[in-house]
Write an enzyme that holds these catalytic residues in place. Structure first.
Site, PDB file in Angstrom:
ATOM      1  N   SER A 113       0.790  -1.225   0.000  1.00  0.00           N
ATOM      2  CA  SER A 113       0.000   0.000   0.000  1.00  0.00           C
ATOM      3  C   SER A 113       0.830   1.287   0.000  1.00  0.00           C
ATOM      4  O   SER A 113       1.564   1.535  -0.932  1.00  0.00           O
ATOM      5  CB  SER A 113      -0.957  -0.034   1.186  1.00  0.00           C
ATOM      6  N   HIS A 114       0.731   2.049   1.069  1.00  0.00           N
ATOM      7  CA  HIS A 114       1.391   3.353   1.130  1.00  0.00           C
ATOM      8  C   HIS A 114       2.852   3.253   1.554  1.00  0.00           C
ATOM      9  O   HIS A 114       3.546   4.263   1.612  1.00  0.00           O
ATOM     10  CB  HIS A 114       0.636   4.241   2.108  1.00  0.00           C
ATOM     11  N   ASP A 277      -2.815   6.286  -3.328  1.00  0.00           N
ATOM     12  CA  ASP A 277      -1.614   5.671  -2.759  1.00  0.00           C
ATOM     13  C   ASP A 277      -1.071   4.536  -3.626  1.00  0.00           C
ATOM     14  O   ASP A 277      -1.527   4.335  -4.751  1.00  0.00           O
ATOM     15  CB  ASP A 277      -1.886   5.183  -1.334  1.00  0.00           C
ATOM     16  N   ASP A 279      -1.401   1.321  -3.829  1.00  0.00           N
ATOM     17  CA  ASP A 279      -2.293   0.304  -4.383  1.00  0.00           C
ATOM     18  C   ASP A 279      -3.669   0.847  -4.758  1.00  0.00           C
ATOM     19  O   ASP A 279      -4.578   0.071  -5.071  1.00  0.00           O
ATOM     20  CB  ASP A 279      -2.430  -0.881  -3.416  1.00  0.00           C
ATOM     21  N   ASP A 281      -6.097   2.434  -3.064  1.00  0.00           N
ATOM     22  CA  ASP A 281      -7.307   2.420  -2.230  1.00  0.00           C
ATOM     23  C   ASP A 281      -7.458   3.677  -1.369  1.00  0.00           C
ATOM     24  O   ASP A 281      -8.509   3.885  -0.768  1.00  0.00           O
ATOM     25  CB  ASP A 281      -7.393   1.138  -1.380  1.00  0.00           C
ATOM     26  N   ARG A 282      -6.430   4.500  -1.305  1.00  0.00           N
ATOM     27  CA  ARG A 282      -6.551   5.737  -0.503  1.00  0.00           C
ATOM     28  C   ARG A 282      -6.796   6.946  -1.403  1.00  0.00           C
ATOM     29  O   ARG A 282      -6.506   6.909  -2.605  1.00  0.00           O
ATOM     30  CB  ARG A 282      -5.269   6.000   0.276  1.00  0.00           C
ATOM     31  N   LYS A 376     -11.534  -0.113   0.368  1.00  0.00           N
ATOM     32  CA  LYS A 376     -11.620   1.324   0.185  1.00  0.00           C
ATOM     33  C   LYS A 376     -11.151   1.629  -1.231  1.00  0.00           C
ATOM     34  O   LYS A 376     -10.472   0.820  -1.849  1.00  0.00           O
ATOM     35  CB  LYS A 376     -10.818   2.072   1.243  1.00  0.00           C
TER      36      LYS A 376
END
Ligand code: VG1
Ligand code: CO
Length: 543
Positions: A113-114, A277, A279, A281-282, A376
């Protein structure tokens, strides 16, 4: 091609955190590390023979190698088919979309992710169930238990599968279908939002800037904003995904997305800015010289939900993670719909969405989404804002200020202390717990402590209990301070302090959050003895 059974020794540290197993790339590259975890997933989920799996990742360093290993292991473990994104790419929400649309047994998503990527960066892996959502805690606990006992794994001896062209190939008797990673997702977005209205908005001189942070959303943003909505090509920046995210930290916040922030706070700024982000999702939402906190974003989306075609019938309920501000609760109350408070991490929303209890979910950590998928969804949130703006035709700042005027403002901030010595960070949490009795009823400056607790959640659908989800100090005026240790980091400990105060008086809504929360920030540091215990005099990141 033959199936090889490889003897292995279990690792003791394969415990999934807030969102899957995250470790340094070098750890995943170690002998059997990835294979052990993948076998533990397969052993725990008991997929029927011939089941279909979705597979893809955020394209970070080691994505391609890991995909090949997982494909060969899936073939050796009785899967009948794997849907894999071209080039091994699927954003997290796109993976969720694919699992649901093609009704696969589940999916494996490769992402940290992030967290930063590259040879010295982080890698991650998680399993999503057939609803498209992150495996529940019961499943991740089972995977962890298995990882501590696994003694062999199965893998097909076969050459690598070509993943750069669409189409179907085979791996032993298993079919591998390389799918367009973008199309299904973009189609889903088009079914939810008024693309004609947004196209109109953009054609009328409204200016947008989307920062893909050299991460997975680049191709998705180009397809949606440029090809389908007619935005000029330059509106999507850092659109080329890179295995190391260009050396950046793919976290869309005021610190790490500073290039975008500078544009939106500079001269001749565009009307709207957003970032996603690693991946996808943010999301971070910015207006001209204006930052929308994720908690406020959830509340604004909820209050304006019916403006988007996919939500015109209204929303069933809202869920937010515990540290997220109560701004959404006020909207839920006004709409007379339920609002749920869950522990941090998207996996806790799945049951509520599956049961039809909630439509919208959000976290203060730049996560917003709905029951269109079970993750998300960064671009979804950006499109929701664009849909609202296309209908209301007001600046972002005015929309938020009107929202505050109507509901009051939940002034909010999060202070992160990253890379702390683990023992010292845990010491802060232990110390706080030991203060509960003394704190209850205590008067600190102008505040009186109402109560303290360590958040525990009972899932209203399956009754499962999750304890130790964050320390909360509530004050009699409705303010609160929350302390939590991160479950996504790979180095030392990250301690998060979440601060919230309610301000009904609109003459004080213009105040900067750090100014408005200054007293609470001071009290948080005083009560936790944080600076002394971890030897830091300021947070790493403030959002
Ligand atoms: C963080 C966020 C949490 C989020 C999680 C995964 O977890 O606080 O709200 O769900 O990251 O997001 P933690 O345990 O570090 O606080 V993502 O975009 O990294 O998958
Ligand atoms: Co993410």
């Amino acid at each position: 091609m033959s199936i090889r059974t490889v003897p292995t020794q279990p690792f003791t540290d394969q415990k999934p955190g807030t969102s899957g197993l995250r470790k340094k790339v070098t750890v995943f590259q170690g002998p059997h590390y990835l294979e052990n975890f993948v076998q533990s997933i397969f052993d725990s989920i008991a997929a029927p023979q011939g089941a279909t799996l979705a597979l893809g990742g955020d394209g970070r360093y080691y994505n391609r190698e890991a995909i090949q290993v997982i494909l060969k292991m899936a073939a050796a473990n009785g899967f009948g088919k794997v849907l894999v994104g071209r080039g091994g790419i699927l954003s997290t929400p796109a993976a969720s979309c694919v699992i649901r649309k093609y009704q696969t047994f589940g999916g494996i998503i490769l992402s940290a992710s992030h967290n930063p990527g590259g040879p010295d960066g982080d890698f991650g892996i998680k399993f999503n169930s057939s609803n498209g959502g992150p495996a529940t805690e019961t499943v991740t606990e089972a995977i962890f238990a298995r990882s501590k006992a696994v003694s062999e794994y199965r893998i097909l001896d076969a050459p690598d599968v070509a993943l750069d062209a669409l189409g179907e190939t085979t791996l032993g008797v298993m079919r591998v279908q390389v799918i367009d990673p973008v199309r299904d997702y973009a189609d889903l977005m088009e079914s939810l939002f008024d693309f004609a209205a947004i196209r109109n908005l953009l054609a009328g001189g409204f200016r947008l800037k989307f920062d893909a942070m050299h991460a997975v959303t680049g191709p998705y943003a180009r397809e949606i904003f440029i090809n389908r909505l007619g935005a000029p090509a330059g509106d999507v920046i850092k659109a080329v995904p890179l295995p190391d995210f260009g050396g950046g930290h793919p976290d869309p916040n005021l610190t790490y997305a500073h290039d975008l922030v500078e544009v939106l706070y500079g001269d001749n700024a565009p009307d709207f800015g957003a970032a996603s982000d690693g991946d996808g999702d943010r999301n971070m939402i910015l207006g001209r010289k204006f930052f929308v906190t994720p908690s406020d974003s959830l509340a604004v989306i909820a209050a304006n939900a019916t403006l988007a075609p996919g939500y015109k019938k209204g929303i069933a309920g809202i869920a937010r993670s515990m540290p997220t501000s109560a701004a959404a609760d006020r909207v839920a109350q006004a709409l007379n719909i339920p609002c749920f408070e869950t522990p941090t991490g998207w996996k806790f929303f799945g049951n509520l969405m599956d049961a039809g209890k909630v439509t919208l979910c959000g976290e203060e950590s730049f996560g917003t989404g709905s029951d269109h998928v079970r993750e998300k969804d960064g671009l979804w949130a950006v499109l929701f804002w664009l849909n609202i703006l296309a209908v209301r035709r007001q600046p972002v700042e005015n929309i938020v200020r009107e929202h505050w005027a109507k509901y009051g403002r939940n002034v909010y901030s999060r202070h992160d202390y990253e890379g702390l010595p683990t023992e010292a960070a845990q010491g802060v949490m232990r110390h706080l717990k030991s203060c509960f009795d003394d704190l209850a009823g205590a008067r600190i400056e102008k505040y009186t402590v109402k109560c303290c607790d360590d958040f525990s959640y009972t899932d209203p659908v399956d009754g499962s209990v999750s304890k130790g989800q964050g320390i909360r100090i509530f004050f009699t005026d409705g303010s609160r301070i929350v302390f939590r240790l991160s479950g996504t980091g790979t180095e030392g400990a990250t301690l998060r302090i979440y601060l919230e105060a309610y301000e009904a008086d609109s003459s004080r809504h213009h105040l900067d959050a750090q100014v408005a929360l200054a007293d609470l920030i001071r009290i948080a540091l005083q009560v936790s003895e944080l600076e002394l215990r971890v030897m830091r005099d300021k947070p790493t990141v403030i959002t």
